[in-house]
Design an enzyme around this catalytic site. Structure first.
Site, PDB file in Angstrom:
ATOM      1  N   ASP A  80       0.863  -1.175   0.000  1.00 42.41           N
ATOM      2  CA  ASP A  80       0.000   0.000   0.000  1.00 42.41           C
ATOM      3  C   ASP A  80       0.909   1.239   0.000  1.00 42.41           C
ATOM      4  O   ASP A  80       1.447   1.586   1.043  1.00 42.41           O
ATOM      5  CB  ASP A  80      -0.904  -0.028   1.231  1.00 42.41           C
ATOM      6  CG  ASP A  80      -1.730   1.213   1.429  1.00 42.41           C
ATOM      7  OD1 ASP A  80      -1.899   1.992   0.470  1.00 42.41           O
ATOM      8  OD2 ASP A  80      -2.213   1.418   2.561  1.00 42.41           O
ATOM      9  N   GLU A 107      -0.613  10.790   0.735  1.00 40.14           N
ATOM     10  CA  GLU A 107      -1.889  10.086   0.848  1.00 40.14           C
ATOM     11  C   GLU A 107      -2.105   9.509   2.239  1.00 40.14           C
ATOM     12  O   GLU A 107      -3.224   9.555   2.768  1.00 40.14           O
ATOM     13  CB  GLU A 107      -1.962   8.969  -0.206  1.00 40.14           C
ATOM     14  CG  GLU A 107      -3.358   8.395  -0.412  1.00 40.14           C
ATOM     15  CD  GLU A 107      -3.723   7.279   0.559  1.00 40.14           C
ATOM     16  OE1 GLU A 107      -4.903   6.887   0.604  1.00 40.14           O
ATOM     17  OE2 GLU A 107      -2.824   6.782   1.274  1.00 40.14           O
ATOM     18  N   ASP A 142      -5.374   1.913  -5.718  1.00 39.49           N
ATOM     19  CA  ASP A 142      -4.849   1.697  -4.371  1.00 39.49           C
ATOM     20  C   ASP A 142      -5.072   0.230  -4.033  1.00 39.49           C
ATOM     21  O   ASP A 142      -5.332  -0.590  -4.911  1.00 39.49           O
ATOM     22  CB  ASP A 142      -5.539   2.649  -3.395  1.00 39.49           C
ATOM     23  CG  ASP A 142      -4.655   3.039  -2.219  1.00 39.49           C
ATOM     24  OD1 ASP A 142      -3.945   2.153  -1.695  1.00 39.49           O
ATOM     25  OD2 ASP A 142      -4.674   4.214  -1.810  1.00 39.49           O
ATOM     26  N   HIS A 202      -1.505  -2.206   6.203  1.00 37.10           N
ATOM     27  CA  HIS A 202      -0.845  -1.408   7.232  1.00 37.10           C
ATOM     28  C   HIS A 202      -0.146  -2.291   8.262  1.00 37.10           C
ATOM     29  O   HIS A 202       0.101  -1.857   9.391  1.00 37.10           O
ATOM     30  CB  HIS A 202      -1.821  -0.443   7.906  1.00 37.10           C
ATOM     31  CG  HIS A 202      -2.141   0.747   7.049  1.00 37.10           C
ATOM     32  ND1 HIS A 202      -2.615   1.926   7.565  1.00 37.10           N
ATOM     33  CD2 HIS A 202      -2.022   0.954   5.713  1.00 37.10           C
ATOM     34  CE1 HIS A 202      -2.800   2.801   6.579  1.00 37.10           C
ATOM     35  NE2 HIS A 202      -2.442   2.218   5.442  1.00 37.10           N
TER      36      HIS A 202
END
Length: 342
Positions: free
Chosen positions: A184, A218, A238, A318
């Protein structure tokens, strides 16, 4: 090198260039040089974003976006024992970075290595090693230097405000999985570069002129808050979220109908779904309840656009992320169908 091999290799190169939000010049230079090598004109925005122009068969201009900035941290202060307190750049849990190797980047261009730890870092030494709350105030960076005081750390050139990047730990498995931090959204940037490579080699031209926006803020919410005025619609490329009751898959491209900022443009989203069906692309339609994108930022910035969001499914976003080459391939296929290359 075929397109998918290039995308995987480029993903590896990208994730290994440190680039927490705002600390992106080196990675942006890499993307710019790749795009120029394929024959496409590039320009920079005032805040350091990259704009790649691809001339089309018609004058109308549409946009694609992806971001090279990643999660990271910044030195908050230096402790008396020579460890560092840090503040987060982007949103993640401390559990996802505890034990990770990292780098400290000084304002003078020096780089030091370290490890992110909880203060009570060993069950052999601390009664609360298992129970200490994983919050910023309880986390430290242990520097790989012989230091025992704040003064010795300062003498290295390390100070408050220096960036901290997390090592990627990239691996590409025999079964086609890509495991790494920072997929990401560097995997999507690699997909866009792979598309440019293929377009350049095949001499194919999109129906409409395309401006590809590579954003650098972002992860902190304002990556594509400004976009060129001539863009009429923008698709953020994304990652697709995976988990709970979501439909996402590492092997498919996700088309997001709604995220935490609200629904995406109905007609544009429906067009993407139709294109996926017509071209037999493996896809899912999904809702991302804890997610925002460059399109979200562009709409909040007052840009008069239609917006949509797509991307390959990424597991454990994440955190220690993973996707599959099939997901990258399906994202690429949908982008090519959307651009109507001829």
């Amino acid at each position: 090198m075929n397109t998918l091999d290039y995308i995987v290799k480029t993903t590896e190169r990208l994730v290994n260039i440190p680039s927490p939000s705002g600390f992106t010049k080196k990675v942006m230079d890499f993307v710019k040089e790749e795009a120029r090598a394929f024959g496409y004109a590039c320009s920079m925005s005032s805040k350091g974003g990259l704009i790649i122009r691809v001339d089309g068969r018609q004058e109308e201009t549409i946009g694609l976006s992806a971001h090279v900035d990643t999660l990271g941290a910044m030195v908050r202060s230096i402790n008396s024992d020579g460890t560092l307190q840090f503040t987060m750049v982007g949103g993640y849990t401390m559990h996802s970075v505890e034990g990770s190797y990292c780098k400290i980047h000084t304002r003078d261009g020096l780089v030091y290595t370290g490890t992110i730890l909880i203060k009570s870092s060993s069950v052999h030494s601390y009664d609360d090693a298992r129970t200490m709350e994983r919050t910023e105030k309880n986390m430290i960076v242990r520097i790989d230097e012989i230091v025992h005081s704040k003064e010795e750390v300062l003498a290295l050139g390390i100070n408050s405000g220096d960036y901290i990047s997390f090592d990627a730990d990239f691996e590409y498995t025999k079964k086609g999985f890509i495991k790494s931090r920072h997929l990401d959204d560097k995997a999507s940037v690699a997909v866009l570069l792979g598309m440019l490579k293929e377009m350049s080699e095949s001499k194919k031209i999109p129906k409409k002129t395309v401006k590809i926006l590579i954003s650098n803020y972002e992860e902190v919410g304002f990556g594509a808050s400004w976009i060129p005025e001539d863009i009429s619609e923008l698709i953020a490329v994304d990652m697709g979220a995976i988990g709970d009751d979501l439909n996402g898959s590492e092997y498919k491209v996700s088309i997001c109908a709604k995220d935490s900022t609200g629904p995406y443009d109905y007609e544009l989203t429906s067009q993407l779904i139709s294109l996926a069906k017509e071209n037999q692309i493996d896809y899912v339609v999904d809702i991302f309840p804890n997610y925002g994108s460059d399109v979200s930022a562009a709409l909040r910035g007052g840009n008069n656009i239609r917006g949509a969001l797509i991307g390959q499914g990424v597991h454990s976003s994440h955190g220690m992320e993973r996707t599959h080459v099939k997901g990258l391939e399906n994202t690429l296929k949908l982008l090519k169908a959307y651009l109507d290359l001829r």
